[in-house]
Each structure stands twice: as structure tokens, then as C-alpha cells.
Scaffold this motif. Structure first.
Motif, short mmCIF file in Angstrom:
data_model
loop_
_atom_site.label_atom_id
_atom_site.label_comp_id
_atom_site.label_asym_id
_atom_site.label_seq_id
_atom_site.Cartn_x
_atom_site.Cartn_y
_atom_site.Cartn_z
N MET A 1 0.81 -1.23 0.00
CA MET A 1 0.00 0.00 0.00
C MET A 1 0.84 1.27 0.00
N ARG A 2 2.02 1.19 -0.60
CA ARG A 2 2.83 2.40 -0.75
C ARG A 2 2.67 3.02 -2.13
N GLN A 3 1.91 2.34 -3.00
CA GLN A 3 1.64 2.85 -4.34
C GLN A 3 0.16 2.70 -4.66
N PHE A 4 -0.44 3.76 -5.20
CA PHE A 4 -1.81 3.69 -5.71
C PHE A 4 -1.77 3.92 -7.22
N TRP A 5 -2.67 3.24 -7.91
CA TRP A 5 -2.71 3.31 -9.37
C TRP A 5 -4.09 3.76 -9.85
N CYS A 6 -4.13 4.34 -11.04
CA CYS A 6 -5.37 4.57 -11.75
C CYS A 6 -5.22 3.95 -13.14
N GLN A 7 -6.35 3.78 -13.83
CA GLN A 7 -6.38 3.11 -15.13
C GLN A 7 -6.78 4.10 -16.21
N GLY A 8 -5.88 4.41 -17.12
CA GLY A 8 -6.14 5.35 -18.19
C GLY A 8 -6.50 4.65 -19.49
N PHE A 9 -7.73 4.15 -19.59
CA PHE A 9 -8.21 3.49 -20.80
C PHE A 9 -9.26 4.34 -21.51
N SER A 10 -10.39 4.59 -20.82
CA SER A 10 -11.53 5.26 -21.45
C SER A 10 -11.20 6.69 -21.87
N GLU A 11 -11.78 7.10 -22.99
CA GLU A 11 -11.65 8.46 -23.50
C GLU A 11 -13.04 8.98 -23.88
N PRO A 12 -13.17 10.30 -24.09
CA PRO A 12 -14.49 10.84 -24.45
C PRO A 12 -15.13 10.17 -25.65
N ASP A 13 -14.33 9.75 -26.63
CA ASP A 13 -14.88 9.08 -27.82
C ASP A 13 -14.48 7.61 -27.89
N ALA A 14 -13.97 7.07 -26.79
CA ALA A 14 -13.54 5.67 -26.78
C ALA A 14 -13.73 5.13 -25.37
N SER B 1 -16.14 1.98 -24.07
CA SER B 1 -16.03 0.53 -24.18
C SER B 1 -15.34 0.10 -25.48
N ASP B 2 -15.28 0.98 -26.45
CA ASP B 2 -14.67 0.66 -27.75
C ASP B 2 -13.26 1.23 -27.79
N LEU B 3 -12.28 0.45 -27.33
CA LEU B 3 -10.91 0.94 -27.27
C LEU B 3 -10.27 1.06 -28.65
N ALA B 4 -10.92 0.49 -29.67
CA ALA B 4 -10.37 0.63 -31.02
C ALA B 4 -10.41 2.08 -31.50
N ARG B 5 -11.18 2.93 -30.83
CA ARG B 5 -11.29 4.35 -31.21
C ARG B 5 -10.38 5.24 -30.37
N LEU B 6 -9.53 4.64 -29.58
CA LEU B 6 -8.64 5.38 -28.69
C LEU B 6 -7.74 6.35 -29.48
N ARG B 7 -7.55 7.58 -28.95
CA ARG B 7 -6.80 8.61 -29.66
C ARG B 7 -5.54 9.10 -28.94
N THR B 8 -5.40 8.87 -27.65
CA THR B 8 -4.22 9.36 -26.93
C THR B 8 -2.96 8.82 -27.61
N LYS B 9 -2.08 9.74 -28.01
CA LYS B 9 -0.96 9.41 -28.90
C LYS B 9 0.36 9.38 -28.14
N ALA B 10 1.15 8.35 -28.41
CA ALA B 10 2.51 8.25 -27.90
C ALA B 10 3.48 8.22 -29.08
N VAL B 11 4.42 9.16 -29.09
CA VAL B 11 5.38 9.28 -30.19
C VAL B 11 6.78 9.02 -29.65
N LYS C 1 -6.97 0.95 -35.57
CA LYS C 1 -7.86 0.24 -34.64
C LYS C 1 -7.07 -0.45 -33.54
N HIS C 2 -7.04 -1.77 -33.53
CA HIS C 2 -6.39 -2.49 -32.43
C HIS C 2 -4.88 -2.59 -32.58
N ARG C 3 -4.34 -2.23 -33.74
CA ARG C 3 -2.91 -2.30 -33.94
C ARG C 3 -2.23 -1.04 -33.38
N GLY C 4 -1.00 -1.17 -32.98
CA GLY C 4 -0.22 -0.02 -32.56
C GLY C 4 -0.62 0.55 -31.22
N LEU C 5 -1.25 -0.25 -30.34
CA LEU C 5 -1.58 0.21 -29.00
C LEU C 5 -0.44 -0.15 -28.05
#
Length: 401
Positions: free
Chosen positions: A128-141, A143-153, A189-193
Motif C-alpha cells: 500500500m505504498r503505491q496507488f494506481w489509476c487506469q487510463g483506458f476510457s476516452e471521451p470518444d472511446a 467501451s470501444d478501445l479501437a477508437r482510442l486517440r491518446t498518442k505516444a510518439v 484500430k487495435h494495432r499499434g496500442l
């Protein structure tokens, strides 16, 4: 708060029932009255109190049971995990304040993280020295994670992240975010996540709380504006994010919080005891319709128990859980939402002169009813679960779903 010191954790070779009895004895001897949801003395524990309680549970061998000992766990099997969860569910305990870390981030790190990440993160989560959150859902994604837009370059030895997440539980208290990003375009879609373990104090991260219907601010929007993280924050290979995400959701839908049916049973006992304690409410328990509805709840709880136990046995045999996790998620969320509605209707006559147990139950089940609105949405909506079951479990053609 003081908890039992020098706890002797039983040898698993002594049998599952011995371990379950150990869990029963320790929990009942150590759970503070103010943490019991059925107690008139209940109050919301602080984050520090909840952390101390969960750390003590881990020390007593009741958390991290299936995690390897080398990473702070107890090296047991799902049988011991289920046995302990039955005892956790039997008591009106508070929910974990570190469920994202223990139930999602930890298993994912064990599955796709490197050894350095496992050594660093896993013991910190359990103690209990670390707490986590889950960054999956987005305004347009959602339950459908295939529409996820947050970009990592990729930029040399680090990554630059831009985007937005929403409905992020516990973001305000989290030290790390289990972040799902996209390295290509939405058309992929599901590639490149790609998944990361991102420190929440990294420059460029902004948390905006969201007040929910129960008045709490347990959710948040999280903005990532030119957030730079080293490559060592990456969890898995650059194209492994989708498989890791599916693994997360499979865990979340089927194996997490195995105590749910036993907790629902505990809540039913609380409801009936509250009604019996109050002269105005007690006659409702003799109503034919109410008795029928209570009987349906009992049957649903027994069905859910069987589904959880069957899931454990299949996993112990080495069978892949896959899409069958959606069966459990669909069943418990719909059943609990209906039960919360029944409970609140039975307690609708509670007032200032009602019994202490009835007044406490009214507060508890009002909160349960409001939160249950979200239970058929988070971890995949009911509609998504039905679609997954139709296509991937029943193998129905898409034009019928």
C-alpha cells in the motif's frame, strides 16, 4: 488502529479449509466496527486508515495470495484466493482503495513487464505504498478501445504523450497511471496500442475531478499535454498494448473481487436484519411479492457463486478464460443493480424515528443504489458484454447480434 501482530500464516499444505478458517478468524478479530457497513457506528475510513487495514491484510496472508513470493506475494493458488475471498465477502467490509493496483496493474506488470518493473512495482502495490489509476476510457472511446486517440510518439530514448482520459477512478490519489496509448492512427484500430506505467507527478499531467451522482469525486478527467516518459516506463512491446488491454479486461470482468456473491449475500442479511429491527418495515417481509423477490436474489447469488467457482476450476486446469469473463461481468452487474433497487424500495419508509439499523441500512443502500447505476457500464457495458458473448462464446454470426 491496532491490528494483530506476529500473524502466523498457515502452511498451504495444511489444506484450503485451514487457510479459510485462518482468514475468518483474523478478519473477524481485526475488522474495526467503524468499517462495518452494517454498524450504526460506521463512518467512511480515511485513506490512511484504509491503507493501514489493507497492508495488515497483506501481512496476514490475505492479499497478493497468488503473486510470486519474490515480488512480495504469498505464492498460493486460486483455491486459497477464492477461499479467502469467501470470507472477505461474508463481512460488510469497505472496498479496497487500491483495487486498480492489485487487480489490474499488478497482473499486467507480471504478464508483460520486465523483471526490473516487477521488482519495483509489485511489492509497493501490496504494501500500500503505491496507488494506481487506469487510463483506458476516452471521451470518444469508452467501451470501444479501437477508437482510442491518446498518442505516444517515440523520440529517441523516450516517448511524448498527448491526449485525454475520462472516468479515471482514483486519479487524484494515484502515484501511477496504467496508460493505454496509440502509436499510429485511429484507422489502425487495435494495432499499434502501447501501454505505459506513467508517474502521475510527471509534468504535463492535469487531473480534473468529476463529481458523481452520490456527491463524491472518485472519478476524474486526466489530460496529457506533451508528457515525456522514458522508454523504461513502457509495459510490453510497442504493438502488445491491445493484447495486454484484453488481458486486463478479462481479469477485471471475471477474476477480480471474487467475493462479490458472498458480499451480495452479506448485504441481503443486512437488509433483512434492518427490516426486522423496525416495526414499520418488518411487515413488508411477509408480503408475497417481497418474499418472491428475496427468493430470486438468493437464487441469483447461488448462481453467481457457482459461476465464480466454475471459473476458478477452469483456470486451475489451465483453460483459457477468454471471452467467458463477460458472462460473469454481465451477471453480477445486472443482478446487483436489481437487488440495490429492491433494497432501496423496502427502506423507502425509513425516517428519523426508525431503528438505528434501519437508518444505517438506508444510507448504505442509497449509496449502493447510486453506485450500481455504473456497474452495468464500467469494465464494459451490458451491451458490449452481450455482443462479446454472442460473437465469441456462442459463435453467432454478426448479422444476428
Amino acid at each position: 488502529m491496532q491490528f494483530e501482530q506476529q500473524v502466523i500464516v498457515p502452511d498451504p499444505a495444511s489444506g484450503v479449509e485451514v487457510y479459510r478458517q485462518h482468514a475468518r478468524n483474523w478478519l473477524r478479530a481485526n475488522l474495526p466496527d467503524f468499517m462495518r457497513a452494517d454498524s450504526p457506528d460506521w463512518r467512511a475510513p480515511t485513506l490512511a486508515e484504509s491503507s493501514a487495514w489493507e497492508a495488515a491484510m497483506h501481512q496476514a496472508g490475505l492479499a497478493g495470495m497468488t503473486w510470486p513470493k519474490i515480488y512480495g506475494g504469498h505464492g498460493l493458488t486460486l483455491r486459497e484466493h477464492l477461499a479467502v475471498n469467501k470470507e472477505i465477502g461474508a463481512l460488510p467490509m469497505p472496498e479496497s482503495v487500491s483495487s486498480i493496483g492489485k487487480e489490474l496493474a499488478g497482473p499486467i506488470i507480471m504478464a508483460v513487464g520486465d523483471d526490473a518493473q516487477k521488482q519495483f512495482f509489485l511489492p509497493e502495490i501490496l504494501t500500500m505504498r503505491q496507488f494506481w489509476c487506469q487510463g483506458f476510457s476516452e471521451p470518444d472511446a469508452g467501451s470501444d478501445l479501437a477508437r482510442l486517440r491518446t498518442k505516444a510518439v517515440a523520440e529517441g530514448g523516450h516517448w511524448r504523450i498527448n491526449g485525454q482520459k475520462i472516468w479515471t477512478s482514483g486519479a487524484a490519489k494515484a502515484h501511477y497511471c496504467l496508460l493505454l496509448t496509440r502509436t499510429g492512427t485511429v484507422a489502425d484500430k487495435h494495432r499499434g496500442l502501447l501501454m505505459f506505467a506513467v508517474p502521475m507527478d510527471t509534468p504535463g499531467i492535469r487531473v480534473v475531478p468529476i463529481k458523481s451522482i452520490d456527491g463524491k469525486e472518485s472519478f476524474a478527467e486526466v489530460f496529457f499535454d506533451d508528457v515525456v516518459v522514458p522508454d523504461s516506463a513502457r509495459l510490453g512491446a510497442p504493438d502488445e498494448g491491445w493484447n495486454a488491454a484484453i488481458r486486463v479486461l478479462s481479469i477485471e470482468r471475471a477474476t477480480n473481487r471474487m467475493y462479490r456473491p458472498w458480499r451480495f449475500e452479506c448485504e441481503l442479511r443486512q437488509l433483512i436484519a434492518a427490516c426486522k429491527s423496525d416495526a414499520r418495515l418488518a411487515p413488508s417481509l411477509d408480503d408475497g411479492y417481497v418474499r418472491q423477490r428475496v427468493g430470486e436474489v438468493v437464487a441469483q447469488v447461488d448462481g453467481l457463486k457457482g459461476l465464480v467457482e466454475l471459473t476458478v476450476e477452469r483456470m486451475l486446469r489451465g483453460e483459457s478464460l477468454g471471452a467467458r469473463g463477460s458472462l460473469t461481468k454481465l451477471y453480477w452487474s445486472e443482478c446487483h443493480q436489481a437487488f440495490a433497487g429492491l433494497a432501496l424500495s423496502l427502506l423507502s419508509q425509513v425516517g428519523p424515528h426508525s431503528s438505528p439499523l434501519a437508518r444505517r441500512a438506508h444510507k448504505a443502500f442509497t449509496n449502493a443504489y447510486l453506485f450500481a447505476r455504473a456497474e452495468t457500464i464500467y469494465a464494459g457495458t451490458t451491451e458490449v458484454q452481450l455482443d462479446v458473448i454472442a460473437q465469441r462464446v456462442m459463435n453467432l454470426p454478426k448479422d444476428l447480434t
